[in-house]
Write an enzyme that holds these catalytic residues in place. Structure first.
Site, PDB file in Angstrom:
ATOM      1  N   CYS A  72       0.867  -1.184   0.000  1.00  0.00           N
ATOM      2  CA  CYS A  72       0.000   0.000   0.000  1.00  0.00           C
ATOM      3  C   CYS A  72       0.906   1.237   0.000  1.00  0.00           C
ATOM      4  O   CYS A  72       2.121   1.131   0.149  1.00  0.00           O
ATOM      5  CB  CYS A  72      -0.854  -0.008   1.265  1.00  0.00           C
ATOM      6  SG  CYS A  72       0.154  -0.037   2.752  1.00  0.00           S
TER       7      CYS A  72
ATOM      8  N   HIS B 229       4.619  -5.860   8.587  1.00  0.00           N
ATOM      9  CA  HIS B 229       4.499  -7.271   8.969  1.00  0.00           C
ATOM     10  C   HIS B 229       4.769  -8.174   7.779  1.00  0.00           C
ATOM     11  O   HIS B 229       3.864  -8.835   7.279  1.00  0.00           O
ATOM     12  CB  HIS B 229       3.111  -7.543   9.541  1.00  0.00           C
ATOM     13  CG  HIS B 229       2.955  -6.993  10.924  1.00  0.00           C
ATOM     14  ND1 HIS B 229       1.782  -6.508  11.417  1.00  0.00           N
ATOM     15  CD2 HIS B 229       3.852  -6.855  11.921  1.00  0.00           C
ATOM     16  CE1 HIS B 229       1.958  -6.100  12.653  1.00  0.00           C
ATOM     17  NE2 HIS B 229       3.214  -6.292  12.986  1.00  0.00           N
TER      18      HIS B 229
ATOM     19  N   CYS C 126       2.507   6.098   8.864  1.00  0.00           N
ATOM     20  CA  CYS C 126       1.670   6.360   7.688  1.00  0.00           C
ATOM     21  C   CYS C 126       0.700   7.524   7.952  1.00  0.00           C
ATOM     22  O   CYS C 126       0.163   7.661   9.049  1.00  0.00           O
ATOM     23  CB  CYS C 126       0.882   5.094   7.370  1.00  0.00           C
ATOM     24  SG  CYS C 126      -0.253   5.302   6.001  1.00  0.00           S
TER      25      CYS C 126
ATOM     26  N   GLU D  25      -0.139  -0.782  16.050  1.00  0.00           N
ATOM     27  CA  GLU D  25      -0.888   0.406  15.633  1.00  0.00           C
ATOM     28  C   GLU D  25      -1.958   0.766  16.671  1.00  0.00           C
ATOM     29  O   GLU D  25      -2.114   1.942  17.023  1.00  0.00           O
ATOM     30  CB  GLU D  25      -1.530   0.174  14.265  1.00  0.00           C
ATOM     31  CG  GLU D  25      -2.234   1.431  13.760  1.00  0.00           C
ATOM     32  CD  GLU D  25      -3.122   1.163  12.558  1.00  0.00           C
ATOM     33  OE1 GLU D  25      -2.683   0.488  11.612  1.00  0.00           O
ATOM     34  OE2 GLU D  25      -4.273   1.640  12.573  1.00  0.00           O
TER      35      GLU D  25
ATOM     36  N   THR E  63      -6.522   0.842  11.356  1.00  0.00           N
ATOM     37  CA  THR E  63      -6.816   1.115   9.938  1.00  0.00           C
ATOM     38  C   THR E  63      -7.032  -0.136   9.100  1.00  0.00           C
ATOM     39  O   THR E  63      -7.504  -0.045   7.981  1.00  0.00           O
ATOM     40  CB  THR E  63      -5.639   1.884   9.304  1.00  0.00           C
ATOM     41  OG1 THR E  63      -4.453   1.136   9.538  1.00  0.00           O
ATOM     42  CG2 THR E  63      -5.500   3.272   9.877  1.00  0.00           C
TER      43      THR E  63
ATOM     44  N   CYS F  85      -8.261   2.711   6.436  1.00  0.00           N
ATOM     45  CA  CYS F  85      -7.539   3.461   5.409  1.00  0.00           C
ATOM     46  C   CYS F  85      -8.009   3.026   4.019  1.00  0.00           C
ATOM     47  O   CYS F  85      -8.516   1.918   3.841  1.00  0.00           O
ATOM     48  CB  CYS F  85      -6.030   3.291   5.569  1.00  0.00           C
ATOM     49  SG  CYS F  85      -5.418   1.748   4.926  1.00  0.00           S
TER      50      CYS F  85
ATOM     51  N   ASN G 236      -4.362  -6.887   8.181  1.00  0.00           N
ATOM     52  CA  ASN G 236      -5.132  -6.745   6.926  1.00  0.00           C
ATOM     53  C   ASN G 236      -5.093  -8.033   6.113  1.00  0.00           C
ATOM     54  O   ASN G 236      -6.074  -8.405   5.473  1.00  0.00           O
ATOM     55  CB  ASN G 236      -4.664  -5.521   6.136  1.00  0.00           C
ATOM     56  CG  ASN G 236      -3.341  -5.720   5.433  1.00  0.00           C
ATOM     57  OD1 ASN G 236      -3.310  -6.127   4.284  1.00  0.00           O
ATOM     58  ND2 ASN G 236      -2.227  -5.468   6.120  1.00  0.00           N
TER      59      ASN G 236
ATOM     60  N   SER H 177       1.537  -5.512   3.085  1.00  0.00           N
ATOM     61  CA  SER H 177       2.989  -5.525   3.311  1.00  0.00           C
ATOM     62  C   SER H 177       3.698  -6.625   2.522  1.00  0.00           C
ATOM     63  O   SER H 177       4.835  -6.963   2.826  1.00  0.00           O
ATOM     64  CB  SER H 177       3.272  -5.647   4.813  1.00  0.00           C
ATOM     65  OG  SER H 177       2.449  -6.610   5.408  1.00  0.00           O
TER      66      SER H 177
HETATM   67  S1  SF4 Z   1      -2.664   2.707   7.303  1.00  0.00           S
HETATM   68 FE1  SF4 Z   1      -1.435   0.843   7.149  1.00  0.00          FE
HETATM   69  S2  SF4 Z   1      -2.433  -0.385   5.548  1.00  0.00           S
HETATM   70 FE2  SF4 Z   1      -3.212   1.718   5.364  1.00  0.00          FE
HETATM   71  S3  SF4 Z   1      -1.921   2.730   3.825  1.00  0.00           S
HETATM   72 FE3  SF4 Z   1      -1.047   3.150   5.842  1.00  0.00          FE
HETATM   73  S4  SF4 Z   1       0.473   1.537   6.190  1.00  0.00           S
HETATM   74 FE4  SF4 Z   1      -0.880   0.852   4.531  1.00  0.00          FE
END
Ligand code: SF4
Length: 415
Positions: A55, A85, A147, A177, A248, A286, A317, A380
């Site tokens: 992502c 991860h 992020c 997170e 997210t 996200c 995810n 990831s």
């Molecule tokens: S919140 Fe996590 S899954 Fe979403 S874009 Fe950012 S790093 Fe990627």
């Protein structure tokens, strides 16, 4: 004075791009993508979900890590936890000389070995407020890859606690997170949080709010949520006003349903006309997670015979993508392409949602006749691992792929 905090890279993108492309690019994946996300090899039709893999947040974090290695070639570089991860990417970080700092069983990091001369990379999921302050006090160079979508959630949680709302976070309380997000309430003396993993736990909270028969009493409630809520959390005062947020990478539908259930409990307790002063919500899944889940939903309109989902077993995810696929077709969640053993023809996978479910090895896991193989990967997982998985399945099947013709080099290249 030397600058010690960076969160915009070092302008070395052009320099590291060829290295990153060489390590994570897949000619085979690009070819399948360019043919409308489907291609046929022998009697196997390979279908890719229309959104998968790295992502924007992971792209950026990996990019900054490579830039950091170039920029600070003469310094020790540490990473707080895993950058993302994915075992393959994390192994590459180790090979580049980056040292990993891992938390103890209670999630606490020990920064004793970090000195002001060192560089510390903060991962895409961010770090807790406390860890951030500890590192700033050491005076080391910080490269912050948190992020933007995670920062967006933090902003919401910060606003909730500033305004006297307890942050109810749909997430996994051990996930980096969620821990980092929950810690944002500490910016305010009265800030409180509670983390609910799923609808079942959200229902316990809602039953308490609405004082429904059969719900937990205060003591039972705290026994259940003690480690998942702020120190000194007390359900009676702290469940009066709630702001909902989420990790997210949770299942979007479940997050929305949890928000709606909390709202309904507030309506029952305080009346519709007072709901606004007791309940707030803001969808914080996200867009990358949402797009990957939407692509799986689309693919499952016509499910492939076999589905492979690639990504770390502790990747939230990826686990959710696999869970969605299992409801429609035979699904294998593998953490790496190497889980497909081309010698034995077996696949090693995690068969259930929980991150701690033991792996299982399957023989004879491919259908006898022609079949369709679907693939997706968590945010990831780099493309080369997806390409390698396709090649390994085809190899188990006895289908030869000429990687020279595809543009990926040798026949047994990683795709
Ligand atoms: S919140 Fe996590 S899954 Fe979403 S874009 Fe950012 S790093 Fe990627």
């Amino acid at each position: 004075m030397e600058e010690t905090y960076f969160r915009k890279g070092f302008g070395l993108k052009a320099k590291v791009k060829p290295i990153i492309d060489a390590e994570y690019f897949s000619a085979l994946v690009e070819r399948i993508r360019s043919r409308g996300y489907a291609d046929t090899f022998g009697d196997v039709t390979v279908r890719l979900a229309e959104e998968f893999g790295f992502c924007y947040g992971v792209d950026r974090a990996v990019d900054y890590a490579y830039e950091t290695v170039h920029k600070f070639a003469d310094r020790r570089i540490f990473l707080v936890g895993e950058i993302i991860h994915n075992p393959h990417v994390n192994n590459r970080m180790t090979e580049m000389g980056i040292r990993f700092l891992y938390p103890n069983g209670s999630g606490v990091f020990d920064f004793d070995q970090v000195t002001p001369e060192d560089v510390v990379i903060l991962p895409a999921f961010g770090v807790t407020l406390n860890d951030f302050h500890l590192l700033r006090e050491i005076g080391c160079i910080l490269v912050d890859t948190t992020c933007g979508s995670v920062l967006h959630v933090w902003k919401r949680v910060d606003e909730y606690s500033r305004d006297g709302f307890t942050a109810l976070i749909h997430g996994k309380f051990r996930h980096e997170e969620s821990r980092a997000t929950a810690s944002q309430v500490e910016k305010h003396p009265q800030g409180k949080y509670i983390i609910v993993r799923d609808m079942e736990e959200a229902t316990l909270v809602c039953d308490y709010i609405a004082d429904r028969p059969g719900g937990l009493d205060a003591q039972e409630f705290m026994r259940h949520f003690e480690v998942k809520s702020s120190p000194a959390f007390a359900p009676d005062p702290d469940l009066q006003r709630i702001g909902v947020a989420n990790q997210t990478t949770m299942l979007a539908n479940e997050s929305f349903a949890i928000g709606a259930r909390v709202r309904a409990a507030m309506v029952q307790r305080f009346g519709e006309e007072h709901t606004e002063s007791h309940y707030r919500s803001f969808g914080t899944i996200c867009s990358a997670t949402q797009e990957r889940q939407d692509a799986v939903v689309k693919m499952m309109d016509e499910p492939p015979d076999v589905m492979i989902v690639i990504g770390g077993y502790n990747s939230s995810n990826t686990n959710h993508l696999a869970h969605m696929c299992r409801e429609h077709t035979t699904t294998f969640h593998i953490e790496d392409a190497a889980c497909i053993d081309t010698e034995l023809g077996t696949i090693r996978h995690k068969p259930e949602l929980a991150a701690t479910t033991p792996e299982r090895v399957e023989m004879d896991w491919l259908p006898a006749g022609p079949f369709s193989l679907g693939l997706t990967a968590g945010a990831s997982t780099p493309n080369n691992k997806i390409g390698e998985a396709v090649l390994r399945v085809l190899q188990v099947r006895g289908v030869e792929v000429d990687m020279h013709a595809i543009g990926g080099g040798l026949k047994n290249a990683s795709g």
